[in-house]
Scaffold this motif. Sequence first.
Motif: not given
Length: 645
Positions: A30-31, A144, A34, A28, A161-163, A158
Amino acid sequence: MQRVVKYVLIQMIVIAVSFFQDSRAEVRLPRLISDGLVLQRDTKIKIWGWADVGEEVAVSFLNKHFKTKAGADGKWTVELPAMKAGGPYEMEIKASNHIVVKDILIGDVWICSGQSNMALSMERVKERYPDVIAQSQNPNIRHFFIATNYDFKNVHDDLPSGGWKYADPTNVLSFSATAYFFAKALYEQYHIPIGLINSSVGGTPAEAWLSKDGLKMFPEYAKEANRFENNKLIDSILSAERTLSKGWYNRLYQTDEGYRGDKRWYDINYNSSQWDTMSIPGYWHDKGLKDLNGVVWFRKDFEVPESLAGKTVKLFLGCIVDSDSVYVNGVFVGTTGYRYPPRRYTIPEGILKAGKNTIVIRVINTGGKGGFVEDKKYEISSGAETIDLSGAWHYKVGAKLEPLKPATFIQYKPGALFNSMIAPLLNYSIKGVIWYQGESNTARPEKYNKVFSAMIADWRTHWKQGNFPFLYVQLTNFQTENPLKSGWPELREAQLKTLSVPNTAMAVTIDVGEWNDLHPLNKQDVGKRLALAARAKAYGENIVYSGPIYDSKRIQGNKMVLEFKHKGSGLIAKDSDVLKGFVIAGSDGQFVDADAKIEGNKVIVSGKSVNNPVAVRYAWGDNPAGANLYNKEGLPASPFRTDSN
């Protein structure tokens, strides 16, 4: 029989293996790592994540391959070499599963933090900058957004949420306005990708952003932070305040006369001819309704020309304290739940009619002065035509209650935000920080320099990137009075003193604020001035990046001679032949308006009644209107006082 047993055993093994494989944790990321991310150029880059203990993880990027294993805590890290700006690229991460991170750029990454003026989005300034928004398409500027989250006890690794989003006319509306204009100016100068990580929370004082280590310098703050490590305490406070607020609003609704009787007061057929009259905008405390908390209804008839009848139009109602619900011709058209946002509603097609129309506003005030903020737009607009709604309105009190007790904003407490909104970013390589904050510390400005300086050092220690550039905004002009002693000028002075911290710079903004708005709309000049500071501090350009900064004084008879740093190509009195904003005091300590003039690179200050000058102050007030000392590059001088301790 043996064949059957053998078959059953084989099936059990297959099921067991499948179960084992299915139960293994997938690798996995971290946000922040991405699709669409921006990685920091010209420095080593960490890529990290989580997997099963001991699991081998392979990372491939730009034809380079790296392998590592997850440690006993399930965490893994690889370090990529420094790379030049470029992209877009892809990155592969392989373990028990396979991840492809797409659309990666390499450029400069800036942390954007502070309180509401950093958080304020381009959506809030869209009427001021429609062309900028329409022309914002640029995949090389990315943002971000980090949602508000607090934790006093646990350090987060982490974000929940977020992107990453790239700039275009839709996405840019959610970008920090200050940060976008900052990035836009840098991109136009260097044409390299810019990544903005927006970790800001409205209303927060500087101490909310300190880590537990950073709080050790401030025993009173550390004690408060320790108290809020108790989740039961937080839950009890929030529960009690929810109950109190719900009860207050229930009583408000139940006692509101506007909701009783045969017709609601927003009904198109309700007769308000017997209501009193009040001129709008303004606060009702100043217009006869003193110390009233609760509900006041406002109603106005207005004429609509045939050209606007039935059309979809915009309704602008300035800012309203505290919350409002709006009806046009009996139809609900919008509501806003707190005082700061501009009221911008849409009146849908088919509601307006030629001739007489009616607008009704139900205003709730929970404490302090309620009403309509002055010097804002109160109008209906179709673009080409407007209908002015200021002037006389009918009004009637719907309900009167005691003030609602202010809420405890847990996120404002010392140490509330570092663990959850800064700690998850610390592995991410950055270029620097831009910071817009201070309004929430004006009640105790004497502590700010120490707290703010400690916060900068705290972040630098935890990021382990040395003294990266830390660029910040000095408070804008605000309010109408110009007192000689106020929390706002003293807070600006504390920000000025913070320039003693290495590799910092300050954008002076006393000329871009609004007297009636804590959140001025001119974020373009703020962003541009931060970008000038970045060009000098982060990119090494030999440019003028600051307005004049007071340096020294000397007494010359009945005059005081002032010297400045950051004079640029010379000092000027902007837009005037007269230098304004200076006051002077003699041994009695009484400040009077001063005569000030520029001679070469100095400012000479005197006062008609002051024979033995002791102190001079410049732009010393909440809203230093008219202060006009600039350098020729167009950057304003910072407020200052020569009698500072």
